[in-house]
Design a protein around this motif. Sequence first.
Motif, PDB file in Angstrom:
ATOM      1  N   ALA A   1       0.832  -1.200   0.000  1.00 62.19           N
ATOM      2  CA  ALA A   1       0.000   0.000   0.000  1.00 62.19           C
ATOM      3  C   ALA A   1       0.870   1.254   0.000  1.00 62.19           C
ATOM      4  O   ALA A   1       1.852   1.334   0.747  1.00 62.19           O
ATOM      5  N   GLY A   2       0.563   2.193  -0.873  1.00 65.00           N
ATOM      6  CA  GLY A   2       1.297   3.451  -0.946  1.00 65.00           C
ATOM      7  C   GLY A   2       2.488   3.440  -1.864  1.00 65.00           C
ATOM      8  O   GLY A   2       3.094   4.492  -2.100  1.00 65.00           O
ATOM      9  N   SER A   3       2.852   2.270  -2.387  1.00 64.44           N
ATOM     10  CA  SER A   3       4.014   2.192  -3.275  1.00 64.44           C
ATOM     11  C   SER A   3       3.599   2.443  -4.717  1.00 64.44           C
ATOM     12  O   SER A   3       2.561   1.946  -5.184  1.00 64.44           O
ATOM     13  N   ALA A   4       4.429   3.200  -5.428  1.00 65.47           N
ATOM     14  CA  ALA A   4       4.152   3.496  -6.834  1.00 65.47           C
ATOM     15  C   ALA A   4       4.683   2.411  -7.765  1.00 65.47           C
ATOM     16  O   ALA A   4       4.371   2.415  -8.962  1.00 65.47           O
ATOM     17  N   VAL A   5       5.488   1.497  -7.240  1.00 65.06           N
ATOM     18  CA  VAL A   5       6.055   0.412  -8.053  1.00 65.06           C
ATOM     19  C   VAL A   5       5.795  -0.914  -7.357  1.00 65.06           C
ATOM     20  O   VAL A   5       5.559  -0.972  -6.142  1.00 65.06           O
ATOM     21  N   ASN A   6       5.840  -1.986  -8.118  1.00 64.73           N
ATOM     22  CA  ASN A   6       5.668  -3.308  -7.529  1.00 64.73           C
ATOM     23  C   ASN A   6       6.859  -3.641  -6.634  1.00 64.73           C
ATOM     24  O   ASN A   6       8.018  -3.540  -7.049  1.00 64.73           O
ATOM     25  N   ASN A   7       6.563  -4.011  -5.410  1.00 60.72           N
ATOM     26  CA  ASN A   7       7.618  -4.367  -4.456  1.00 60.72           C
ATOM     27  C   ASN A   7       7.183  -5.488  -3.515  1.00 60.72           C
ATOM     28  O   ASN A   7       7.700  -5.624  -2.414  1.00 60.72           O
ATOM     29  N   ALA A   8       6.235  -6.317  -3.986  1.00 60.39           N
ATOM     30  CA  ALA A   8       5.728  -7.402  -3.159  1.00 60.39           C
ATOM     31  C   ALA A   8       5.260  -8.552  -4.054  1.00 60.39           C
ATOM     32  O   ALA A   8       5.239  -8.432  -5.289  1.00 60.39           O
ATOM     33  N   PHE A   9       4.894  -9.667  -3.399  1.00 61.29           N
ATOM     34  CA  PHE A   9       4.433 -10.864  -4.105  1.00 61.29           C
ATOM     35  C   PHE A   9       3.065 -11.265  -3.569  1.00 61.29           C
ATOM     36  O   PHE A   9       2.836 -11.262  -2.361  1.00 61.29           O
ATOM     37  N   SER A  10       2.179 -11.623  -4.474  1.00 59.46           N
ATOM     38  CA  SER A  10       0.869 -12.101  -4.056  1.00 59.46           C
ATOM     39  C   SER A  10       0.994 -13.507  -3.476  1.00 59.46           C
ATOM     40  O   SER A  10       1.541 -14.417  -4.115  1.00 59.46           O
ATOM     41  N   VAL A  11       0.520 -13.677  -2.257  1.00 62.71           N
ATOM     42  CA  VAL A  11       0.524 -14.992  -1.612  1.00 62.71           C
ATOM     43  C   VAL A  11      -0.763 -15.739  -1.944  1.00 62.71           C
ATOM     44  O   VAL A  11      -0.757 -16.876  -2.390  1.00 62.71           O
ATOM     45  N   TYR A  12      -1.907 -15.102  -1.703  1.00 60.50           N
ATOM     46  CA  TYR A  12      -3.188 -15.631  -2.159  1.00 60.50           C
ATOM     47  C   TYR A  12      -4.166 -14.477  -2.320  1.00 60.50           C
ATOM     48  O   TYR A  12      -4.007 -13.416  -1.725  1.00 60.50           O
ATOM     49  N   GLU A  13      -5.152 -14.684  -3.174  1.00 65.21           N
ATOM     50  CA  GLU A  13      -6.219 -13.713  -3.390  1.00 65.21           C
ATOM     51  C   GLU A  13      -7.563 -14.377  -3.150  1.00 65.21           C
ATOM     52  O   GLU A  13      -7.749 -15.561  -3.470  1.00 65.21           O
ATOM     53  N   VAL A  14      -8.496 -13.645  -2.587  1.00 64.31           N
ATOM     54  CA  VAL A  14      -9.872 -14.100  -2.393  1.00 64.31           C
ATOM     55  C   VAL A  14     -10.756 -13.212  -3.264  1.00 64.31           C
ATOM     56  O   VAL A  14     -10.948 -12.027  -2.953  1.00 64.31           O
ATOM     57  N   ASP A  15     -11.242 -13.761  -4.365  1.00 62.93           N
ATOM     58  CA  ASP A  15     -12.087 -13.022  -5.294  1.00 62.93           C
ATOM     59  C   ASP A  15     -13.523 -13.097  -4.771  1.00 62.93           C
ATOM     60  O   ASP A  15     -14.207 -14.116  -4.903  1.00 62.93           O
ATOM     61  N   LEU A  16     -14.005 -12.030  -4.176  1.00 64.89           N
ATOM     62  CA  LEU A  16     -15.274 -12.052  -3.438  1.00 64.89           C
ATOM     63  C   LEU A  16     -16.479 -12.338  -4.327  1.00 64.89           C
ATOM     64  O   LEU A  16     -17.483 -12.882  -3.860  1.00 64.89           O
ATOM     65  N   CYS A  17     -16.413 -11.989  -5.623  1.00 59.35           N
ATOM     66  CA  CYS A  17     -17.558 -12.247  -6.498  1.00 59.35           C
ATOM     67  C   CYS A  17     -17.776 -13.735  -6.729  1.00 59.35           C
ATOM     68  O   CYS A  17     -18.869 -14.147  -7.153  1.00 59.35           O
ATOM     69  N   LYS A  18     -16.743 -14.559  -6.452  1.00 59.17           N
ATOM     70  CA  LYS A  18     -16.899 -16.006  -6.595  1.00 59.17           C
ATOM     71  C   LYS A  18     -17.481 -16.646  -5.333  1.00 59.17           C
ATOM     72  O   LYS A  18     -17.900 -17.802  -5.362  1.00 59.17           O
ATOM     73  N   TRP A  19     -17.479 -15.915  -4.237  1.00 63.96           N
ATOM     74  CA  TRP A  19     -18.073 -16.382  -2.987  1.00 63.96           C
ATOM     75  C   TRP A  19     -19.485 -15.819  -2.793  1.00 63.96           C
ATOM     76  O   TRP A  19     -20.334 -16.450  -2.150  1.00 63.96           O
ATOM     77  N   PHE A  20     -19.706 -14.632  -3.339  1.00 66.43           N
ATOM     78  CA  PHE A  20     -21.013 -13.976  -3.245  1.00 66.43           C
ATOM     79  C   PHE A  20     -21.412 -13.532  -4.655  1.00 66.43           C
ATOM     80  O   PHE A  20     -21.346 -12.346  -4.997  1.00 66.43           O
ATOM     81  N   PRO A  21     -21.806 -14.481  -5.517  1.00 66.70           N
ATOM     82  CA  PRO A  21     -22.075 -14.171  -6.922  1.00 66.70           C
ATOM     83  C   PRO A  21     -23.460 -13.537  -7.114  1.00 66.70           C
ATOM     84  O   PRO A  21     -24.284 -13.505  -6.192  1.00 66.70           O
ATOM     85  N   GLY A  22     -23.671 -13.066  -8.345  1.00 68.58           N
ATOM     86  CA  GLY A  22     -25.001 -12.587  -8.712  1.00 68.58           C
ATOM     87  C   GLY A  22     -25.092 -11.100  -8.967  1.00 68.58           C
ATOM     88  O   GLY A  22     -26.195 -10.581  -9.209  1.00 68.58           O
ATOM     89  N   ASN A  23     -23.987 -10.368  -8.932  1.00 67.75           N
ATOM     90  CA  ASN A  23     -24.020  -8.925  -9.173  1.00 67.75           C
ATOM     91  C   ASN A  23     -24.100  -8.685 -10.680  1.00 67.75           C
ATOM     92  O   ASN A  23     -23.102  -8.759 -11.395  1.00 67.75           O
ATOM     93  N   THR A  24     -25.298  -8.404 -11.164  1.00 71.79           N
ATOM     94  CA  THR A  24     -25.496  -8.216 -12.607  1.00 71.79           C
ATOM     95  C   THR A  24     -25.034  -6.842 -13.082  1.00 71.79           C
ATOM     96  O   THR A  24     -24.757  -6.653 -14.273  1.00 71.79           O
ATOM     97  N   GLU A  25     -24.924  -5.883 -12.172  1.00 75.26           N
ATOM     98  CA  GLU A  25     -24.469  -4.548 -12.558  1.00 75.26           C
ATOM     99  C   GLU A  25     -22.966  -4.505 -12.786  1.00 75.26           C
ATOM    100  O   GLU A  25     -22.479  -3.787 -13.661  1.00 75.26           O
ATOM    101  N   ASN A  26     -22.215  -5.287 -11.996  1.00 72.15           N
ATOM    102  CA  ASN A  26     -20.756  -5.359 -12.158  1.00 72.15           C
ATOM    103  C   ASN A  26     -20.322  -6.745 -11.703  1.00 72.15           C
ATOM    104  O   ASN A  26     -20.262  -7.028 -10.510  1.00 72.15           O
ATOM    105  N   VAL A  27     -20.040  -7.624 -12.652  1.00 74.13           N
ATOM    106  CA  VAL A  27     -19.738  -9.026 -12.331  1.00 74.13           C
ATOM    107  C   VAL A  27     -18.414  -9.170 -11.587  1.00 74.13           C
ATOM    108  O   VAL A  27     -18.119 -10.237 -11.052  1.00 74.13           O
ATOM    109  N   GLN A  28     -17.604  -8.110 -11.561  1.00 74.54           N
ATOM    110  CA  GLN A  28     -16.337  -8.171 -10.826  1.00 74.54           C
ATOM    111  C   GLN A  28     -16.514  -7.928  -9.332  1.00 74.54           C
ATOM    112  O   GLN A  28     -15.582  -8.144  -8.556  1.00 74.54           O
ATOM    113  N   LEU A  29     -17.701  -7.504  -8.946  1.00 71.72           N
ATOM    114  CA  LEU A  29     -17.976  -7.211  -7.542  1.00 71.72           C
ATOM    115  C   LEU A  29     -18.916  -8.255  -6.951  1.00 71.72           C
ATOM    116  O   LEU A  29     -19.755  -8.822  -7.658  1.00 71.72           O
ATOM    117  N   PRO A  30     -18.818  -8.498  -5.655  1.00 73.59           N
ATOM    118  CA  PRO A  30     -19.726  -9.431  -4.999  1.00 73.59           C
ATOM    119  C   PRO A  30     -21.115  -8.802  -4.855  1.00 73.59           C
ATOM    120  O   PRO A  30     -21.281  -7.578  -4.935  1.00 73.59           O
TER     121      PRO A  30
END
Length: 478
Positions: free
Chosen positions: A285-314
Amino acid sequence: MKYTRLIYMSGIVLMLLSACSDSSSLDAEGQNGKPLQQTFTVAVESVGELFEGGEGVNPATVTSRRPISSVTPTQTFDKLSILIVECQSPAKVVYKKTIENWSNPDNKASYPWSTEDGQGRYATITLTGSECLEEGKNYMAYVIGYQSGTYGGYEPFKGVEVGDYYNQTETVTVPNGGYAEEVFAGAEIFLVENGVILSKLSAEAEAQHGLMVARRQVAGTFGYFTRVPVQVNGSSVAKLRLVATKRNQTIIFGGFRSVDDAFDFHKDNVINGMNPRMDYDCALAGSAVNNAFSVYEVDLCKWFPGNTENVQLPLDMNGDGYLDSADTNWRTDEEAYPKGTISLPRGTVFGDSFWVSVVMTQRDVEEGIPTFQMQMLDAEGRVIKYWDIILRNYETAGEDRTLVSLPDGENGRTVITELDNIDTETCFSIVRNRLYTMGEKRQSQNYSEDEPIDLSSAGVLVLDARHEWQIMNSIIFN
């Protein structure tokens, strides 16, 4: 710490001796005075995760990733390789064997064991005829347990046969674009007295029936959450992401022996990762360049699906501003957790990863670099909230660290260095065979005692370091 470990290992020895007591007659002598047969035991300390082979696990998950679905102990891998060499230089190979279907209970390649302080699986290995080890000689025995196809199709001791000289250290490397998997390894010195294979837990201990123990060579981490805010400071929340500031690509199967005791093969707080990566894929957070590694991501729209206005959001089904058990559209993300690999209560989300151990330096501490940072992201991947993760009891999570390195590469010797514990609450080394958790997830197929973290009120996020992944009074064998 050493005293506790000695008691624990002695408990394994006694238990396995009892289990194998009917094989004592195998060490009878032949006409030439050499034993007709010899036995030793290989055991795998199991404090891991349910995958293929366990009850209720869908066979279709065999080719999928192996999630860290709880802190409850089981182990699941299909191959265990053993190599025994003469304890001298050059080291001549005298025995090699691979056990197939190690974790498959139907084939009986291995059997469950349990003591008050731990559990796992074991097998009794029988040497016959020319395989038998010679009287009065010392040998070094190695064991590696792994899942076939992982680490780019890694095969231990590849190309090494009986009669060859073995002069290398085994390593595995996470393939580019791949991820770390659980893998087990260990070593032991074998002695032969009166035709019987013996081993010692320490220089002061008495020699007992030959036993070699394999322990997990990677670390693991998971996060378990509920009541995720739908918005933070006017921005919609799309994902949760754990990031790390360091990532190693290669695991060294070494550092088993102690600096102060050549017979102590069960060192704690070992850092056996090398080959640091610099291809950062995300930013703190706050960095203008990549300086970290993703360990895991939780994509909330796959846990709480059904948002027809924006499928990227839960979809917050009940509109109360939180993603939780009140939302009836909740479901498990079966892409990340195939059916049968995990059981979660409605309204919770989960993320996990195995991780190669890394060392944080005094410079990292002085610069205030966090080991882990938990982030909330919007649909464009921007960080809209974050926590530098705090390690609970960081001062007592372990004493000195043992750093394993290979300065001359795989054909050189491992160098074992003792490091002072310089951990702070946010800057701490990641050691092998330890599980770092946010939230409490007990059995992978049971959630009656679970305690997910409530993100609606979390001012700080605290990480628990589970030493050697040991959870008592909760034993599952697949």
